[in-house]
Design a protein around this motif. Structure first.
Motif, PDB file in Angstrom:
ATOM      1  N   LEU A 470       0.852  -1.186   0.000  1.00 35.29           N
ATOM      2  CA  LEU A 470       0.000   0.000   0.000  1.00 35.29           C
ATOM      3  C   LEU A 470       0.887   1.235   0.000  1.00 35.29           C
ATOM      4  N   TYR A 471       0.601   2.161  -0.906  1.00 37.28           N
ATOM      5  CA  TYR A 471       1.356   3.403  -1.020  1.00 37.28           C
ATOM      6  C   TYR A 471       0.445   4.546  -0.583  1.00 37.28           C
ATOM      7  N   VAL A 472       0.862   5.239   0.474  1.00 40.13           N
ATOM      8  CA  VAL A 472       0.016   6.279   1.054  1.00 40.13           C
ATOM      9  C   VAL A 472       0.846   7.517   1.328  1.00 40.13           C
ATOM     10  N   ASN A 473       0.364   8.666   0.885  1.00 40.23           N
ATOM     11  CA  ASN A 473       1.012   9.936   1.217  1.00 40.23           C
ATOM     12  C   ASN A 473       0.326  10.519   2.441  1.00 40.23           C
ATOM     13  N   GLY A 474       1.137  11.042   3.370  1.00 39.17           N
ATOM     14  CA  GLY A 474       0.597  11.509   4.639  1.00 39.17           C
ATOM     15  C   GLY A 474       1.062  12.911   4.973  1.00 39.17           C
ATOM     16  N   ASN A 475       0.321  13.563   5.873  1.00 38.24           N
ATOM     17  CA  ASN A 475       0.616  14.917   6.331  1.00 38.24           C
ATOM     18  C   ASN A 475       0.888  14.914   7.833  1.00 38.24           C
ATOM     19  N   ASN A 476       1.825  15.766   8.246  1.00 39.31           N
ATOM     20  CA  ASN A 476       2.085  15.994   9.668  1.00 39.31           C
ATOM     21  C   ASN A 476       1.818  17.464   9.977  1.00 39.31           C
ATOM     22  N   MET A 477       0.555  17.836   9.961  1.00 35.45           N
ATOM     23  CA  MET A 477       0.161  19.222  10.179  1.00 35.45           C
ATOM     24  C   MET A 477      -0.573  19.335  11.512  1.00 35.45           C
ATOM     25  N   ASP A 634       3.937  -2.801   3.593  1.00 30.77           N
ATOM     26  CA  ASP A 634       3.658  -4.189   3.232  1.00 30.77           C
ATOM     27  C   ASP A 634       2.492  -4.678   4.086  1.00 30.77           C
ATOM     28  N   LEU A 635       1.332  -4.838   3.475  1.00 33.07           N
ATOM     29  CA  LEU A 635       0.147  -5.268   4.227  1.00 33.07           C
ATOM     30  C   LEU A 635       0.181  -6.759   4.550  1.00 33.07           C
ATOM     31  N   ASN A 636       1.092  -7.495   3.958  1.00 29.29           N
ATOM     32  CA  ASN A 636       1.240  -8.905   4.319  1.00 29.29           C
ATOM     33  C   ASN A 636       1.810  -9.050   5.729  1.00 29.29           C
ATOM     34  N   THR A 637       2.692  -8.128   6.095  1.00 30.71           N
ATOM     35  CA  THR A 637       3.377  -8.219   7.380  1.00 30.71           C
ATOM     36  C   THR A 637       3.063  -7.050   8.316  1.00 30.71           C
ATOM     37  N   GLY A 638       2.588  -5.948   7.754  1.00 27.04           N
ATOM     38  CA  GLY A 638       2.385  -4.740   8.543  1.00 27.04           C
ATOM     39  C   GLY A 638       3.638  -3.905   8.679  1.00 27.04           C
ATOM     40  N   ASP A 639       4.715  -4.270   7.966  1.00 25.09           N
ATOM     41  CA  ASP A 639       5.981  -3.540   8.043  1.00 25.09           C
ATOM     42  C   ASP A 639       6.058  -2.491   6.934  1.00 25.09           C
ATOM     43  N   TYR A 640       6.898  -1.479   7.166  1.00 22.02           N
ATOM     44  CA  TYR A 640       7.152  -0.451   6.166  1.00 22.02           C
ATOM     45  C   TYR A 640       8.294  -0.891   5.250  1.00 22.02           C
TER      46      TYR A 640
END
Length: 746
Positions: A470-477, A634-640
């Motif tokens: 899974l590819y997700v862009n995130g904000n830290n605002m 990686d949604l198989n393991t929950g790791d980045y």
């Protein structure tokens, strides 16, 4: 001649047609029949995965991408034309034709290989200046043989447009349009009329057989209707079914609200889009918070089905399962984007799952059939005090063990900006004088600094590839929320204009007697304290009627009510005692249980100070970088797999890897690439999806705050994106830009 903007900010002037012979395989005489050549659905496919099997453009040649064409909508917000800006549309591509929308919500069709316009449809034709506007993130395709339609929302109507010629389909609804107020109730059932309430379709619906299933967007204040999910016939426009996200008497979940809450509460709506499992016939949707966003004293309880991942029978609308990500939401933590339907290997077995990213940076991974989490989720105790009078915060909230959050969760002193000494002192002072600690602190009049109200995840959505990444862009605002009593500070009882302002405007703009909390401004949502010095009455009336930027039209209000709001904003209406709605509740006085249900529009006894993003005195984020990130999980393991900063501020030459706030999502391809724009620096980028390395970037003519698409025509793969700008105080635009490979010279 066309003007282009190069990778390093250099301006290049070229003939548009000169690019076409240079594109790889441009001389092909016919359209190559290639699986995955179209981009037929918002999100790329019914699963919403923003994934393409095309691989002509890959990690070895992405640096040879060049502009192929530019389509100018003609709406670039010049002095003569105030229509440009903020195109959030991810277009669709069918059989070599690209369909998209303009900043003023016109629908168009262009040749996807050249950008040449075929037709344009104006939903407000003949209305003169009486137009509405709101964000549009895409359109929907439906076809039965030669009957090919584009379905999309503009204002409170769902339109059916002939895909061949841009004309309304007369057999659909009322000569080509159907009213989105259908199915949300009537005056007899709700106790108030509904046809004048603001409702719009900002994110396109999804097709199941002959149904178009839609959510809706509306006000987040007390004048919001309930956000029911509905299905309409794609042939006739008739309402087929309704799922009540605020349950009616006798329905499952009714006891999680006060009696008759559906009559005065609104929201709990799916505004961010939904996805479809065609094999199962199940539609998956995420819902938002109920009104009012930051005070829930008149909606005690868990509040199903607000803030839920829902699995509904696509044929009937019947609930199959639900999973609530926030109980009794007090922080505006809507589910902000489409779910993703993925297949993962979990404990040695392949599991078909649904992944949902949230505003506060969490990912819930659930079994598609049962809604059971694949990774453990803990119901953890959270603060319930000090709470505002009348409020009853829910004592626990769900937190998944894996994956780890992809954005900041709670502010600590160690995360406060050190960019400048002045900034550090300024932010630290506000931190020490506010409530701080858990991200689930109840809102207070003292005020709190929170993450997770503007993302975390946002409406651009996430991409997922067949490997379960899974590819997700995130904000830290950081956001500054201070609650205030809904009454005049001089003790006067509220006027009619103030009541309307509190119900419809205050949740975003705050009060008119202060400058957005006295902090550096949030330019997209200005203070109205001195609106009269910037805009005359006619200009304010035009904004209320037509909307502007992020602000929707308030055409649903009666003319007398719009005038009352203007009188209040311009300080031309004296306070007048109104007995119908009680708004003033002293802070120290407990609220006694009401014997009757609140009136509508609902006016909460407390309201926030406006949607205010907290920044340092230089107008940069109040925390340490990165301020925006791109993540592969990686949604198989929950790791980045990797995390990298996304974007930079050009003025901060000494801080090149800051990341920026970002709006717009990614697209991932079988060629090993991930394409995303979304950032303050206005670049479209190609990343290596294996490691997060930037392989190519291009400075767009305006910010690309939309999600790109990729498709193939005549053997050539293209990448296209809307460049509408209009956010973060950047210039507006009105163009779509497409790219392809430059042929390598011998």
């Amino acid at each position: 001649m066309m003007k282009y903007y190069g990778v390093n900010g250099l301006t290049l002037t070229v003939l548009l047609l000169s690019f076409l012979p240079a594109c790889r395989n441009a001389g092909a005489a016919h359209r190559e029949s290639t699986a995955g050549s179209d981009w037929p659905v918002y999100g790329g496919n019914p699963a919403g995965n923003r994934y393409s099997s095309l691989q002509q453009i890959d990690t070895g040649n992405a640096n040879r991408l060049v502009p192929a064409w530019v389509y100018d909508t003609g709406e670039n917000n010049t002095a003569e034309n105030n229509e440009g800006g903020d195109i959030q549309c991810q277009p669709i591509v069918i059989d070599g034709i690209l369909y998209g929308t303009t900043p003023s919500m016109k629908l168009f069709a262009v040749d996807a290989a050249t950008g040449k316009e075929r037709w344009k449809f104006d939903p407000f034709s003949g209305m003169g200046k009486q137009k509405g506007r709101h964000p549009l993130r895409g359109v929907t395709w439906w076809q039965d043989g030669d009957d090919r339609r584009i379905l999309y929302g503009a204002g409170s109507m769902l339109y059916a447009v002939n895909a061949e010629n841009g004309q309304l389909v007369d057999s659909f609804g009322d000569h080509g349009k159907t009213d989105l107020h259908q199915g949300i109730g009537d005056e007899q059932s709700l106790g108030h009329p509904v046809n004048n309430l603001g409702i719009r379709l900002t994110t396109p619906g999804i097709i199941y057989r002959d149904l178009i299933i839609t959510g809706s967007s509306m006000s987040e204040s007390g004048d919001a209707p309930p956000g029911y999910i509905r299905a309409f016939s794609a042939r006739t426009g008739k309402l087929a079914w309704t799922f009540h996200t605020i349950p009616l008497p006798g329905e499952y979940g009714y006891d999680t609200w006060p009696d008759s809450a559906y009559r005065y509460m609104g929201g709990a709506n799916c505004w961010a889009g939904m996805v479809l499992d065609e094999k199962r016939g199940i539609v998956y949707a995420g819902t938002g918070s109920p009104t009012n966003d930051f005070y829930g004293g008149d909606r005690k309880g868990q509040n199903l089905f607000a803030n839920c991942i829902l699995a509904l029978d696509a044929k009937t609308g019947k609930r199959i399962w639900h999973y609530q990500t926030i109980h009794h939401d007090l922080w505006d933590r809507d589910i902000p984007c489409q779910p993703n339907l993925v297949t993962v290997r979990h404990h040695g077995k392949l599991i078909e799952a649904v992944a949902q990213a949230t505003k506060d940076g969490l990912i819930f991974l659930l079994d598609r059939d049962s809604g059971k989490p694949l990774f453990d989720v803990q119901e953890k105790p959270v603060p319930v005090s000090p709470a505002l009078p009348g409020e009853s915060p829910w004592p626990t909230q769900p937190l998944p063990d894996r994956p780890a959050p992809f954005s900041l969760q709670e502010l600590t002193a160690s995360e406060i900006t050190t960019r400048t000494k002045e900034g550090n002192t300024y932010v630290l002072d506000r931190y020490l004088t506010s409530m701080y600690g858990s991200k689930f602190m109840p809102p207070s009049q003292q005020g709190s600094l929170y993450f997770g109200m503007g993302g975390g995840a946002e409406w651009g959505g996430n991409a997922a590839d067949p490997r379960g990444i899974l590819y997700v862009n995130g904000n830290n605002m950081l956001w500054d929320i201070r609650m205030r009593v809904t009454k005049e500070e001089n003790g006067h009882t509220s006027s009619h204009g103030q009541l309307l302002f509190q119900a419809s405007c205050m949740g975003c703009h705050g009060g008119i007697d202060r400058h957005a909390g006295g902090q550096p401004g949030h330019a997209d949502i200005p203070s109205l304290s001195e609106a009269g010095s910037r805009l005359n009455r006619e200009a304010i009336q035009a904004v209320l009627l037509n909307g502007r930027g992020r602000m929707p039209s308030f055409r649903q209000l009666a003319g007398a009510d719009r005038n009352a709001i203007m009188d209040y904003i311009l300080h031309t209406e004296p306070p007048v005692k109104i007995n119908k709605i009680k708004t003033a509740i002293p802070v120290a006085t407990p609220v006694k249980p009401k014997k009757t249900i609140p009136g509508f529009p609902y006016v909460a006894p407390f309201v926030n100070n406006g949607l205010h993003q907290f920044r340092d005195p230089g107008n940069y984020p109040a925390v340490k970088p990165p301020w925006g990130t791109l993540n592969a999980i990686d949604l198989n393991t929950g790791d980045y797999r990797w995390t990298v900063p996304l974007g930079y501020y050009p003025a901060l030459n000494g801080m090149p890897a800051t990341g920026t706030e970002n709006h717009g999502g990614p697209v991932v391809t079988a060629g090993g690439l991930l394409f995303i724009a979304a950032t303050y620096d206005m670049h479209l980028r190609a990343f290596n999806s294996r490691n997060g390395q930037v392989l190519w970037q291009y400075l767009l003519p305006a910010g690309g705050f939309a999600t790109p698409v990729t498709y193939m025509v005549n053997g050539i793969q293209y990448v296209a994106i809307a460049a509408g700008g209009g956010r973060y105080s950047l210039k507006n635009g009105g163009k779509y830009v497409a790219f392809c490979l430059r042929e390598r010279k011998p």
